[in-house]
Each structure stands twice: as structure tokens, then as C-alpha cells.
Design a protein around this motif. Structure first.
Motif, PDB file in Angstrom:
ATOM      1  N   UNK A  89      10.410 -14.911  -0.961  1.00 35.78           N
ATOM      2  CA  UNK A  89       9.154 -14.258  -0.576  1.00 35.78           C
ATOM      3  C   UNK A  89       9.494 -12.906   0.023  1.00 35.78           C
ATOM      4  N   UNK A  90       8.544 -12.002  -0.026  1.00 34.73           N
ATOM      5  CA  UNK A  90       8.754 -10.665   0.529  1.00 34.73           C
ATOM      6  C   UNK A  90       7.774 -10.433   1.670  1.00 34.73           C
ATOM      7  N   UNK A  91       8.270  -9.844   2.750  1.00 31.86           N
ATOM      8  CA  UNK A  91       7.455  -9.582   3.935  1.00 31.86           C
ATOM      9  C   UNK A  91       7.317  -8.075   4.131  1.00 31.86           C
ATOM     10  N   UNK A  92       6.079  -7.629   4.274  1.00 33.36           N
ATOM     11  CA  UNK A  92       5.790  -6.215   4.516  1.00 33.36           C
ATOM     12  C   UNK A  92       4.741  -6.102   5.619  1.00 33.36           C
ATOM     13  N   UNK A  93       4.565  -4.890   6.152  1.00 33.56           N
ATOM     14  CA  UNK A  93       3.468  -4.604   7.083  1.00 33.56           C
ATOM     15  C   UNK A  93       2.693  -3.437   6.497  1.00 33.56           C
ATOM     16  N   UNK A  94       1.432  -3.702   6.170  1.00 32.40           N
ATOM     17  CA  UNK A  94       0.634  -2.726   5.429  1.00 32.40           C
ATOM     18  C   UNK A  94      -0.619  -2.322   6.204  1.00 32.40           C
ATOM     19  N   UNK A  95      -1.119  -1.111   5.954  1.00 32.30           N
ATOM     20  CA  UNK A  95      -2.426  -0.743   6.492  1.00 32.30           C
ATOM     21  C   UNK A  95      -3.516  -1.527   5.760  1.00 32.30           C
ATOM     22  N   UNK A  96      -4.723  -1.463   6.265  1.00 32.93           N
ATOM     23  CA  UNK A  96      -5.842  -2.140   5.620  1.00 32.93           C
ATOM     24  C   UNK A  96      -6.533  -1.199   4.633  1.00 32.93           C
ATOM     25  N   UNK A  97      -7.249  -1.796   3.675  1.00 31.14           N
ATOM     26  CA  UNK A  97      -8.034  -0.980   2.759  1.00 31.14           C
ATOM     27  C   UNK A  97      -9.381  -0.642   3.395  1.00 31.14           C
ATOM     28  N   UNK A  98     -10.263   0.008   2.656  1.00 29.09           N
ATOM     29  CA  UNK A  98     -11.539   0.426   3.209  1.00 29.09           C
ATOM     30  C   UNK A  98     -12.465  -0.720   3.587  1.00 29.09           C
ATOM     31  N   UNK A  99     -12.159  -1.925   3.070  1.00 33.43           N
ATOM     32  CA  UNK A  99     -12.969  -3.088   3.389  1.00 33.43           C
ATOM     33  C   UNK A  99     -12.395  -3.950   4.485  1.00 33.43           C
ATOM     34  N   UNK A 100     -11.335  -3.465   5.155  1.00 34.70           N
ATOM     35  CA  UNK A 100     -10.734  -4.220   6.239  1.00 34.70           C
ATOM     36  C   UNK A 100      -9.832  -5.347   5.782  1.00 34.70           C
ATOM     37  N   UNK A 101      -9.363  -5.268   4.542  1.00 36.40           N
ATOM     38  CA  UNK A 101      -8.453  -6.266   3.986  1.00 36.40           C
ATOM     39  C   UNK A 101      -7.066  -5.651   3.798  1.00 36.40           C
ATOM     40  N   UNK A 102      -6.023  -6.475   3.662  1.00 31.45           N
ATOM     41  CA  UNK A 102      -4.684  -5.914   3.447  1.00 31.45           C
ATOM     42  C   UNK A 102      -4.637  -5.026   2.211  1.00 31.45           C
ATOM     43  N   UNK A 103      -3.976  -3.888   2.328  1.00 29.40           N
ATOM     44  CA  UNK A 103      -3.799  -3.021   1.164  1.00 29.40           C
ATOM     45  C   UNK A 103      -3.023  -3.788   0.092  1.00 29.40           C
ATOM     46  N   UNK A 104      -3.485  -3.772  -1.158  1.00 29.50           N
ATOM     47  CA  UNK A 104      -2.816  -4.562  -2.182  1.00 29.50           C
ATOM     48  C   UNK A 104      -1.453  -4.035  -2.621  1.00 29.50           C
ATOM     49  N   UNK A 105      -1.111  -2.821  -2.231  1.00 28.40           N
ATOM     50  CA  UNK A 105       0.138  -2.218  -2.687  1.00 28.40           C
ATOM     51  C   UNK A 105       1.247  -2.347  -1.648  1.00 28.40           C
ATOM     52  N   UNK A 106       2.361  -2.955  -2.049  1.00 25.15           N
ATOM     53  CA  UNK A 106       3.502  -3.054  -1.135  1.00 25.15           C
ATOM     54  C   UNK A 106       4.102  -1.684  -0.835  1.00 25.15           C
ATOM     55  N   UNK A 107       3.803  -0.697  -1.683  1.00 31.72           N
ATOM     56  CA  UNK A 107       4.318   0.662  -1.471  1.00 31.72           C
ATOM     57  C   UNK A 107       3.737   1.303  -0.220  1.00 31.72           C
TER      58      UNK A 107
END
Length: 212
Positions: A89-107
Motif C-alpha cells: 500500500x502507498x501512504x501520502x498526505x494530500x490537500x483536499x479538492x473543492x468538495x472537501x474530499x481527498x485530492x484524487x492525485x497522488x502527485x
């Protein structure tokens, strides 16, 4: 796992001592102080877990930064699951998208992605914190009110030699369903792209920031 990141299992019996060290001025680079920031660490045991595999590929905990500094560490309760297959599994820390959900891009991750072999994790349902050391990633400067998601995402599975994959989850992220973190919340995705926030669910976590 990338060389400048590391992860280690932290037994809950050792948690209090480590927390006291952090809260009382555990030092970092150049005399900086490591302090506990956003967290959900309930006294009660977990009563929910999100399976990680091909059906639910991703689970995340959304949190809000409390103190300015550099994100230095974060802990989650991540376990091996019931599958006989090995996996990653891969673990990242991402900003949220405009809807308050995790950004779908690991980049978009503010840290270098960390690959975790599931065989290194405690067996479900043992509640053991896994500690992640962020390292010197340039994107780790955070400010109060910033919101991010700690994302755990399926990468692959490898069946035992000569066997067919059993298709069962390879990892589980543990938490509770009683809105213990009123600001943050758990989120899941079947494909890593479409996310559903699942309040009042929260996954157990703790974050640390380094301050001058």
C-alpha cells in the motif's frame, strides 16, 4: 519505501512515553521542538476498519492543522488484513479538492509517497500505531487551518508461490464511528478517484509539527 522516509510500528504501551517526550520539548533539527498537532486517539478500542484492496482501493483521514510549523511525523493504525497474499500500500498526505474530499492525485502529496509492505504490519485486529517520519520534503510547511488527508492506497498484491490470489483485503485502516474528531473525518474510495466522506467515521491518527 523511499530512503528519506521511514515507518516503524509503535506499540500502544509505548505511546504514552513517546507522547510525553513530544509534548515536553522533544528536539528536532537545529534545536526545533516537536509538538503534537491534530489527532484522534480515543481511549476506546476501534469499532470500524476500512479494507484496502481492489474493491475499496483507498481510505483516508481528513484533518485540520492546528499549529504552524513543519509536518515532521504522523501515526496511523494500519494493519495487515485477512488475505494470505502479500501486498503493498502507498501512504501520502494530500490537500483536499473543492468538495472537501481527498485530492484524487497522488502527485499532489506534500510528502514523498511511502510504500509499505503489508507483511511488515501487525495482524488485524491488533491496534498498533505505525509511525511515519516525513523527512525533509519541501512541501511539509503547514499553517493553522490547512486541511489535508492521510491517504492509504492499494498498489499491488502477490499470491503465495503456486497459489491463486484469494482476493481478500491486504490491509485495514482502523478507527471509530462516533465523531471523535469533530473537524476531521474518514473517507473511502473504490478506485482512488471518486471519494465519499463518511462522517461520523474517523480513523485513528496523530500528527506532529516541528517548531522553531
Amino acid at each position: 519505501m523511499f530512503a528519506k522516509n521511514r515507518f516503524v510500528c509503535v506499540g500502544l504501551a509505548s505511546l504514552l512515553a513517546l507522547s510525553l517526550l513530544s509534548g515536553c520539548g522533544g528536539g528536532g533539527a537545529e534545536g526545533a521542538v516537536l509538538v503534537v498537532d491534530a489527532e484522534f486517539d480515543p481511549a476506546a478500542v476501534s469499532n470500524l476498519s476500512s479494507p484496502i484492496g481492489e474493491t475499496t482501493t483507498s481510505a483516508a483521514q481528513i484533518f485540520e492543522v492546528i499549529q504552524a510549523g513543519k509536518l515532521e511525523e504522523f501515526w496511523i493504525v494500519l494493519t495487515n488484513a485477512e488475505s494470505a497474499d502479500e501486498g503493498t500500500v502507498q501512504v501520502t498526505i494530500r490537500p483536499l479538492d473543492g468538495g472537501g474530499r481527498p485530492n484524487p492525485s497522488s502527485a499532489t502529496s506534500i510528502i514523498t509517497p511511502i510504500d509499505v509492505e503489508t507483511t511488515t504490519l501487525a495482524a488485524f485486529p491488533i491496534e498498533t500505531f505505525v509511525e511515519f517520519d516525513v523527512g525533509d520534503d519541501p512541501g511539509r510547511v503547514v499553517d493553522p487551518g490547512n486541511q489535508f488527508a492521510i491517504v492509504v492506497e492499494f498498489v499491488n498484491r502477490v499470491p503465495p508461490a503456486g497459489a491463486v490470489s484469494d482476493g481478500l483485503p491486504i490491509a485495514r485502516l482502523l478507527g471509530r464511528d462516533d465523531n471523535g474528531d469533530p473537524i476531521g473525518m474518514g473517507s473511502t474510495s473504490p478506485d482512488g478517484v471518486t471519494w465519499t466522506n463518511n462522517a461520523p467515521d474517523d480513523y485513528i491518527y496523530r500528527t506532529f509539527v516541528l517548531q522553531p
